[in-house]
Design a protein around this motif. Structure first.
Motif, PDB file in Angstrom:
ATOM      1  N   PHE A   1       3.916   4.777  -8.073  1.00 58.53           N
ATOM      2  CA  PHE A   1       3.121   3.643  -7.601  1.00 58.53           C
ATOM      3  C   PHE A   1       1.660   3.795  -8.030  1.00 58.53           C
ATOM      4  O   PHE A   1       1.018   2.824  -8.432  1.00 58.53           O
ATOM      5  CB  PHE A   1       3.252   3.520  -6.084  1.00 58.53           C
ATOM      6  N   ALA A   2       1.131   5.001  -7.976  1.00 57.23           N
ATOM      7  CA  ALA A   2      -0.251   5.244  -8.410  1.00 57.23           C
ATOM      8  C   ALA A   2      -0.428   4.864  -9.880  1.00 57.23           C
ATOM      9  O   ALA A   2      -1.463   4.303 -10.263  1.00 57.23           O
ATOM     10  CB  ALA A   2      -0.630   6.706  -8.186  1.00 57.23           C
TER      11      ALA A   2
ATOM     12  N   ARG B   1      -1.837  -0.956 -13.861  1.00 57.93           N
ATOM     13  CA  ARG B   1      -1.509  -1.906 -14.927  1.00 57.93           C
ATOM     14  C   ARG B   1      -2.041  -3.293 -14.582  1.00 57.93           C
ATOM     15  O   ARG B   1      -1.722  -3.839 -13.526  1.00 57.93           O
ATOM     16  CB  ARG B   1       0.002  -1.963 -15.140  1.00 57.93           C
ATOM     17  N   PRO B   2      -2.816  -3.872 -15.498  1.00 57.12           N
ATOM     18  CA  PRO B   2      -3.349  -5.217 -15.237  1.00 57.12           C
ATOM     19  C   PRO B   2      -2.218  -6.229 -15.052  1.00 57.12           C
ATOM     20  O   PRO B   2      -1.224  -6.204 -15.772  1.00 57.12           O
ATOM     21  CB  PRO B   2      -4.146  -5.540 -16.504  1.00 57.12           C
ATOM     22  N   GLY B   3      -2.366  -7.085 -14.073  1.00 62.38           N
ATOM     23  CA  GLY B   3      -1.405  -8.151 -13.847  1.00 62.38           C
ATOM     24  C   GLY B   3      -0.208  -7.769 -13.012  1.00 62.38           C
ATOM     25  O   GLY B   3       0.584  -8.628 -12.647  1.00 62.38           O
ATOM     26  N   PHE B   4      -0.042  -6.461 -12.691  1.00 58.49           N
ATOM     27  CA  PHE B   4       1.110  -6.026 -11.914  1.00 58.49           C
ATOM     28  C   PHE B   4       0.768  -5.991 -10.435  1.00 58.49           C
ATOM     29  O   PHE B   4      -0.278  -5.474 -10.039  1.00 58.49           O
ATOM     30  CB  PHE B   4       1.577  -4.633 -12.340  1.00 58.49           C
ATOM     31  N   ARG B   5       1.677  -6.540  -9.626  1.00 58.98           N
ATOM     32  CA  ARG B   5       1.538  -6.467  -8.173  1.00 58.98           C
ATOM     33  C   ARG B   5       2.879  -6.115  -7.555  1.00 58.98           C
ATOM     34  O   ARG B   5       3.915  -6.635  -7.973  1.00 58.98           O
ATOM     35  CB  ARG B   5       1.083  -7.811  -7.593  1.00 58.98           C
TER      36      ARG B   5
ATOM     37  N   VAL C   1       7.371  -9.210   8.892  1.00 57.00           N
ATOM     38  CA  VAL C   1       7.699 -10.098  10.011  1.00 57.00           C
ATOM     39  C   VAL C   1       7.542  -9.294  11.293  1.00 57.00           C
ATOM     40  O   VAL C   1       8.169  -8.230  11.434  1.00 57.00           O
ATOM     41  CB  VAL C   1       9.136 -10.662   9.890  1.00 57.00           C
ATOM     42  N   ASP C   2       6.716  -9.786  12.187  1.00 55.46           N
ATOM     43  CA  ASP C   2       6.493  -9.108  13.474  1.00 55.46           C
ATOM     44  C   ASP C   2       6.167  -7.627  13.295  1.00 55.46           C
ATOM     45  O   ASP C   2       6.682  -6.769  14.023  1.00 55.46           O
ATOM     46  CB  ASP C   2       7.700  -9.272  14.398  1.00 55.46           C
ATOM     47  N   GLY C   3       5.351  -7.314  12.295  1.00 54.45           N
ATOM     48  CA  GLY C   3       4.930  -5.936  12.064  1.00 54.45           C
ATOM     49  C   GLY C   3       5.903  -5.074  11.285  1.00 54.45           C
ATOM     50  O   GLY C   3       5.579  -3.936  10.952  1.00 54.45           O
ATOM     51  N   ASP C   4       7.093  -5.592  10.983  1.00 50.32           N
ATOM     52  CA  ASP C   4       8.102  -4.830  10.237  1.00 50.32           C
ATOM     53  C   ASP C   4       8.150  -5.286   8.784  1.00 50.32           C
ATOM     54  O   ASP C   4       8.237  -6.484   8.511  1.00 50.32           O
ATOM     55  CB  ASP C   4       9.496  -5.007  10.846  1.00 50.32           C
ATOM     56  N   THR C   5       8.120  -4.331   7.863  1.00 50.42           N
ATOM     57  CA  THR C   5       8.255  -4.647   6.447  1.00 50.42           C
ATOM     58  C   THR C   5       9.735  -4.858   6.156  1.00 50.42           C
ATOM     59  O   THR C   5      10.534  -3.936   6.297  1.00 50.42           O
ATOM     60  CB  THR C   5       7.662  -3.522   5.587  1.00 50.42           C
ATOM     61  N   VAL C   6      10.090  -6.088   5.770  1.00 48.11           N
ATOM     62  CA  VAL C   6      11.498  -6.470   5.653  1.00 48.11           C
ATOM     63  C   VAL C   6      11.897  -6.960   4.265  1.00 48.11           C
ATOM     64  O   VAL C   6      13.069  -7.204   4.001  1.00 48.11           O
ATOM     65  CB  VAL C   6      11.854  -7.540   6.709  1.00 48.11           C
ATOM     66  N   GLY C   7      10.919  -7.098   3.365  1.00 52.98           N
ATOM     67  CA  GLY C   7      11.218  -7.574   2.021  1.00 52.98           C
ATOM     68  C   GLY C   7      10.176  -7.085   1.038  1.00 52.98           C
ATOM     69  O   GLY C   7       9.082  -6.651   1.438  1.00 52.98           O
TER      70      GLY C   7
ATOM     71  N   SER D   1       0.857  -1.181   0.000  1.00 51.59           N
ATOM     72  CA  SER D   1       0.000   0.000   0.000  1.00 51.59           C
ATOM     73  C   SER D   1       0.898   1.238   0.000  1.00 51.59           C
ATOM     74  O   SER D   1       2.119   1.135   0.165  1.00 51.59           O
ATOM     75  CB  SER D   1      -0.893   0.008   1.243  1.00 51.59           C
ATOM     76  N   ASP D   2       0.291   2.393  -0.151  1.00 48.64           N
ATOM     77  CA  ASP D   2       1.061   3.640  -0.094  1.00 48.64           C
ATOM     78  C   ASP D   2       1.840   3.756   1.208  1.00 48.64           C
ATOM     79  O   ASP D   2       2.948   4.290   1.229  1.00 48.64           O
ATOM     80  CB  ASP D   2       0.133   4.856  -0.232  1.00 48.64           C
ATOM     81  N   ASP D   3       1.254   3.255   2.297  1.00 47.09           N
ATOM     82  CA  ASP D   3       1.917   3.336   3.599  1.00 47.09           C
ATOM     83  C   ASP D   3       3.209   2.527   3.660  1.00 47.09           C
ATOM     84  O   ASP D   3       4.059   2.776   4.513  1.00 47.09           O
ATOM     85  CB  ASP D   3       0.979   2.873   4.712  1.00 47.09           C
ATOM     86  N   ASP D   4       3.356   1.546   2.760  1.00 45.62           N
ATOM     87  CA  ASP D   4       4.557   0.712   2.732  1.00 45.62           C
ATOM     88  C   ASP D   4       5.713   1.349   1.970  1.00 45.62           C
ATOM     89  O   ASP D   4       6.848   0.858   2.041  1.00 45.62           O
ATOM     90  CB  ASP D   4       4.248  -0.645   2.078  1.00 45.62           C
ATOM     91  N   LEU D   5       5.448   2.403   1.225  1.00 46.69           N
ATOM     92  CA  LEU D   5       6.476   2.956   0.338  1.00 46.69           C
ATOM     93  C   LEU D   5       7.759   3.377   1.047  1.00 46.69           C
ATOM     94  O   LEU D   5       8.849   3.085   0.539  1.00 46.69           O
ATOM     95  CB  LEU D   5       5.905   4.087  -0.510  1.00 46.69           C
TER      96      LEU D   5
END
Length: 148
Positions: free
Chosen positions: A41-42, A47-51, A57-63, A10-14
């Motif tokens: 990102f917006a 784009r179709p098919g793009f993710r 892990v434990d609330g931390d974005t690590v990858g 999500s935007d919050d992960d950027l």
């Protein structure tokens, strides 16, 4: 191995994604500013098919990694998956996070009937090659690039 949650970004992960890409060396020192990343990102999420996915892990974005599932005419329309920008914080590597992300990508491709999941890796990234070998990826063909 820690419990790894894989989910769409999500935007919050950027901010975390930018940090992961920078610390892992994936972006080659050419990082977006947060504002640029939000704008980009917006656009790409339309784009179709793009993710764009994150590993938490434990609330931390690590990858993070990007997955494109392409619809096409060849192979009677059977889709194909492509993974790009696979990155784990250096301090969290070796904990099964990359493995969990690649299994997630494989499962996403299996669910929609892809005939393959492909990725490329720079020739100098021998640790990454060993990692992909350990996951059962086959070395297949050649990767070609034209730089602009």
């Amino acid at each position: 191995m820690a419990h790894v949650e894989i989910r769409d970004a999500s935007d919050d992960d950027l901010p975390a994604i930018l940090r992961i890409l920078a610390e892992s060396g994936i972006d080659g020192g050419e990082s977006f500013t947060l504002e640029e990343a939000r704008d980009h990102f917006a656009r790409i999420r339309q784009r179709p098919g793009f993710r764009l996915l994150v590993a938490v892990v434990d609330g931390d974005t690590v990858g993070t990694y990007a997955l494109l599932i392409m619809e096409k005419l060849g192979k009677r329309g059977t889709p194909a998956g492509v993974v790009e920008d696979v990155a784990v914080l250096p301090s969290r590597q070796g904990q099964g996070i990359g493995r969990a992300m690649m299994e997630h990508a494989r499962e996403a491709c299996r669910r929609v009937g892809c005939y393959k999941l492909a990725l490329s890796s720079n020739l100098r990234r021998e640790d990454a090659h060993r990692f992909y070998d350990s996951l059962g990826f086959e070395r297949h063909g050649f990767s070609f690039v034209t730089r602009f």
